[in-house]
Write a protein that holds these residues in place. Structure first.
Motif, mmCIF file in Angstrom:
data_model
loop_
_atom_site.group_PDB
_atom_site.id
_atom_site.type_symbol
_atom_site.label_atom_id
_atom_site.label_comp_id
_atom_site.label_asym_id
_atom_site.label_seq_id
_atom_site.Cartn_x
_atom_site.Cartn_y
_atom_site.Cartn_z
ATOM 1 N N LEU A 63 0.821 -1.201 0.000
ATOM 2 C CA LEU A 63 0.000 0.000 0.000
ATOM 3 C C LEU A 63 0.861 1.260 0.000
ATOM 4 C CD1 LEU A 63 -2.938 1.088 0.218
ATOM 5 C CD2 LEU A 63 -2.596 1.117 2.695
ATOM 6 N N VAL A 64 1.918 1.258 0.827
ATOM 7 C CA VAL A 64 2.798 2.419 0.960
ATOM 8 C C VAL A 64 4.246 1.928 0.865
ATOM 9 C CG1 VAL A 64 3.329 4.475 2.315
ATOM 10 C CG2 VAL A 64 1.083 3.412 2.553
ATOM 11 N N PRO A 65 4.775 1.800 -0.354
ATOM 12 C CA PRO A 65 6.146 1.321 -0.524
ATOM 13 C C PRO A 65 7.167 2.402 -0.159
ATOM 14 C CG PRO A 65 5.169 1.782 -2.666
ATOM 15 C CD PRO A 65 4.088 1.990 -1.634
ATOM 16 N N PRO A 66 8.444 2.052 -0.088
ATOM 17 C CA PRO A 66 9.490 3.042 0.206
ATOM 18 C C PRO A 66 9.510 4.165 -0.828
ATOM 19 C CG PRO A 66 10.386 0.812 0.206
ATOM 20 C CD PRO A 66 8.980 0.714 -0.296
ATOM 21 N N SER A 67 10.076 5.289 -0.459
ATOM 22 C CA SER A 67 10.107 6.446 -1.370
ATOM 23 C C SER A 67 10.969 6.192 -2.599
ATOM 24 C CB SER A 67 10.575 7.701 -0.631
ATOM 25 O OG SER A 67 11.891 7.541 -0.162
ATOM 26 N N THR A 68 11.777 5.143 -2.598
ATOM 27 C CA THR A 68 12.570 4.787 -3.777
ATOM 28 C C THR A 68 11.743 4.073 -4.839
ATOM 29 O OG1 THR A 68 13.267 2.799 -2.597
ATOM 30 C CG2 THR A 68 14.782 4.683 -2.548
ATOM 31 N N ASP A 69 10.554 3.620 -4.488
ATOM 32 C CA ASP A 69 9.667 2.970 -5.451
ATOM 33 C C ASP A 69 9.159 4.033 -6.433
ATOM 34 O OD1 ASP A 69 6.847 2.105 -6.386
ATOM 35 O OD2 ASP A 69 7.669 0.269 -5.498
ATOM 36 N N PRO A 70 9.176 3.770 -7.732
ATOM 37 C CA PRO A 70 8.711 4.758 -8.718
ATOM 38 C C PRO A 70 7.306 5.291 -8.454
ATOM 39 C CG PRO A 70 9.774 2.918 -9.835
ATOM 40 C CD PRO A 70 9.665 2.541 -8.379
ATOM 41 N N SER A 71 6.452 4.487 -7.858
ATOM 42 C CA SER A 71 5.087 4.941 -7.581
ATOM 43 C C SER A 71 5.040 6.020 -6.499
ATOM 44 C CB SER A 71 4.202 3.761 -7.166
ATOM 45 O OG SER A 71 4.587 3.271 -5.896
ATOM 46 N N MET A 72 6.138 6.206 -5.784
ATOM 47 C CA MET A 72 6.193 7.198 -4.700
ATOM 48 C C MET A 72 7.015 8.429 -5.101
ATOM 49 S SD MET A 72 4.294 5.731 -2.507
ATOM 50 C CE MET A 72 4.533 6.291 -0.842
ATOM 51 N N SER A 73 7.266 8.615 -6.384
ATOM 52 C CA SER A 73 8.128 9.706 -6.844
ATOM 53 C C SER A 73 7.589 11.098 -6.510
ATOM 54 C CB SER A 73 8.366 9.594 -8.354
ATOM 55 O OG SER A 73 7.147 9.741 -9.048
ATOM 56 N N THR A 78 12.047 13.291 1.755
ATOM 57 C CA THR A 78 12.799 12.054 1.511
ATOM 58 C C THR A 78 14.186 12.056 2.154
ATOM 59 O OG1 THR A 78 13.643 12.935 -0.578
ATOM 60 C CG2 THR A 78 11.621 11.621 -0.680
ATOM 61 N N TYR A 79 14.584 13.148 2.789
ATOM 62 C CA TYR A 79 15.961 13.265 3.297
ATOM 63 C C TYR A 79 16.231 12.432 4.544
ATOM 64 C CZ TYR A 79 13.709 16.849 6.159
ATOM 65 O OH TYR A 79 12.867 17.514 7.009
ATOM 66 N N GLU A 80 15.216 11.857 5.173
ATOM 67 C CA GLU A 80 15.440 11.008 6.349
ATOM 68 C C GLU A 80 15.436 9.523 6.002
ATOM 69 O OE1 GLU A 80 13.535 12.070 10.123
ATOM 70 O OE2 GLU A 80 12.769 13.852 9.083
ATOM 71 N N GLY A 81 15.508 9.209 4.731
ATOM 72 C CA GLY A 81 15.567 7.820 4.297
ATOM 73 C C GLY A 81 14.311 7.397 3.568
ATOM 74 N N PRO A 82 14.418 6.331 2.765
ATOM 75 C CA PRO A 82 13.287 5.899 1.946
ATOM 76 C C PRO A 82 12.125 5.306 2.739
ATOM 77 C CG PRO A 82 15.134 4.389 1.687
ATOM 78 C CD PRO A 82 15.631 5.548 2.508
ATOM 79 N N ASP A 83 12.347 4.998 4.015
ATOM 80 C CA ASP A 83 11.267 4.447 4.843
ATOM 81 C C ASP A 83 10.560 5.512 5.674
ATOM 82 O OD1 ASP A 83 13.564 4.836 6.469
ATOM 83 O OD2 ASP A 83 12.796 3.402 7.938
ATOM 84 N N ASP A 84 11.105 6.744 5.735
ATOM 85 C CA ASP A 84 10.585 7.746 6.665
ATOM 86 C C ASP A 84 9.206 8.274 6.278
ATOM 87 O OD1 ASP A 84 10.856 9.457 9.023
ATOM 88 O OD2 ASP A 84 10.930 11.085 7.554
ATOM 89 N N MET A 85 9.064 8.860 5.102
ATOM 90 C CA MET A 85 7.753 9.407 4.736
ATOM 91 C C MET A 85 6.708 8.310 4.624
ATOM 92 S SD MET A 85 6.216 12.179 4.509
ATOM 93 C CE MET A 85 4.429 12.113 4.525
ATOM 94 N N PRO A 86 7.027 7.141 4.060
ATOM 95 C CA PRO A 86 6.034 6.056 4.099
ATOM 96 C C PRO A 86 5.618 5.698 5.537
ATOM 97 C CG PRO A 86 7.659 5.588 2.435
ATOM 98 C CD PRO A 86 8.160 6.797 3.194
ATOM 99 N N ALA A 87 6.546 5.772 6.483
ATOM 100 C CA ALA A 87 6.202 5.503 7.884
ATOM 101 C C ALA A 87 5.209 6.534 8.404
ATOM 102 C CB ALA A 87 7.461 5.495 8.746
ATOM 103 N N HIS A 88 5.405 7.805 8.041
ATOM 104 C CA HIS A 88 4.462 8.850 8.460
ATOM 105 C C HIS A 88 3.083 8.623 7.838
ATOM 106 C CE1 HIS A 88 7.475 11.123 10.568
ATOM 107 N NE2 HIS A 88 8.217 11.281 9.470
ATOM 108 N N ILE A 89 3.055 8.196 6.585
ATOM 109 C CA ILE A 89 1.772 7.933 5.918
ATOM 110 C C ILE A 89 1.042 6.784 6.618
ATOM 111 C CG2 ILE A 89 0.684 7.120 3.782
ATOM 112 C CD1 ILE A 89 2.981 8.619 2.275
ATOM 113 N N LYS A 90 1.760 5.707 6.924
ATOM 114 C CA LYS A 90 1.135 4.572 7.618
ATOM 115 C C LYS A 90 0.600 4.999 8.981
ATOM 116 C CE LYS A 90 4.165 1.296 5.287
ATOM 117 N NZ LYS A 90 5.363 0.448 5.446
#
Length: 136
Positions: A63-73, A78-90
């Protein structure tokens, strides 16, 4: 009556802490649990079959992949890592607080229910969950 539970995580996962809470509650009242973080959540979920946790983790990863996934472009934070913003969304779509009745010194959970911290970040963390029991 209040306390803070500290839950150590080993990265993304679902960590049960029902026993810690059950050992702490007393009497009758209403328990509120609140997580003091913006990249983790709280859940009441099945505690019998471990496949439930696996399926939940897999679902939210899709549902919410890492920010490195093209669907999350479209993400800009994104400066705190590819898992940070997806973590906030979850954490924005899952609960950060729970309310549970306490009756006769016991959590009024169903037979297969447990209390979980849902860690959304990749690296280990020490998460704090504040508990407040209003007796009456």
């Amino acid at each position: 009556m209040h306390t803070t539970f500290t839950i150590s995580t080993r990265g993304q996962g679902i960590y049960e802490f029902t026993r810690d809470v059950a050992d702490w509650v007393r009497g009758d009242g209403l328990l509120t649990l609140f997580i003091r973080h913006t990249s983790a959540s709280l859940l009441i979920q099945e505690n019998a079959d471990p496949e439930v946790k696996v399926d939940l983790l897999n679902y939210f990863a899709r549902l919410v992949p890492p920010s490195t996934d093209p669907s999350m472009s479209y993400l800009t934070h994104t400066y705190e890592g590819p898992d940070d913003m997806p973590a906030h969304i979850k954490a924005a779509i899952l609960p950060i607080s729970l309310t549970i009745p306490v009756i006769g010194g016991r959590l009024a959970l169903g037979t297969w229910q447990g209390i979980y911290l849902f860690e959304h970040r990749d690296r280990p963390h020490r998460r704090e969950v504040v508990a407040k029991l209003i007796q009456g």
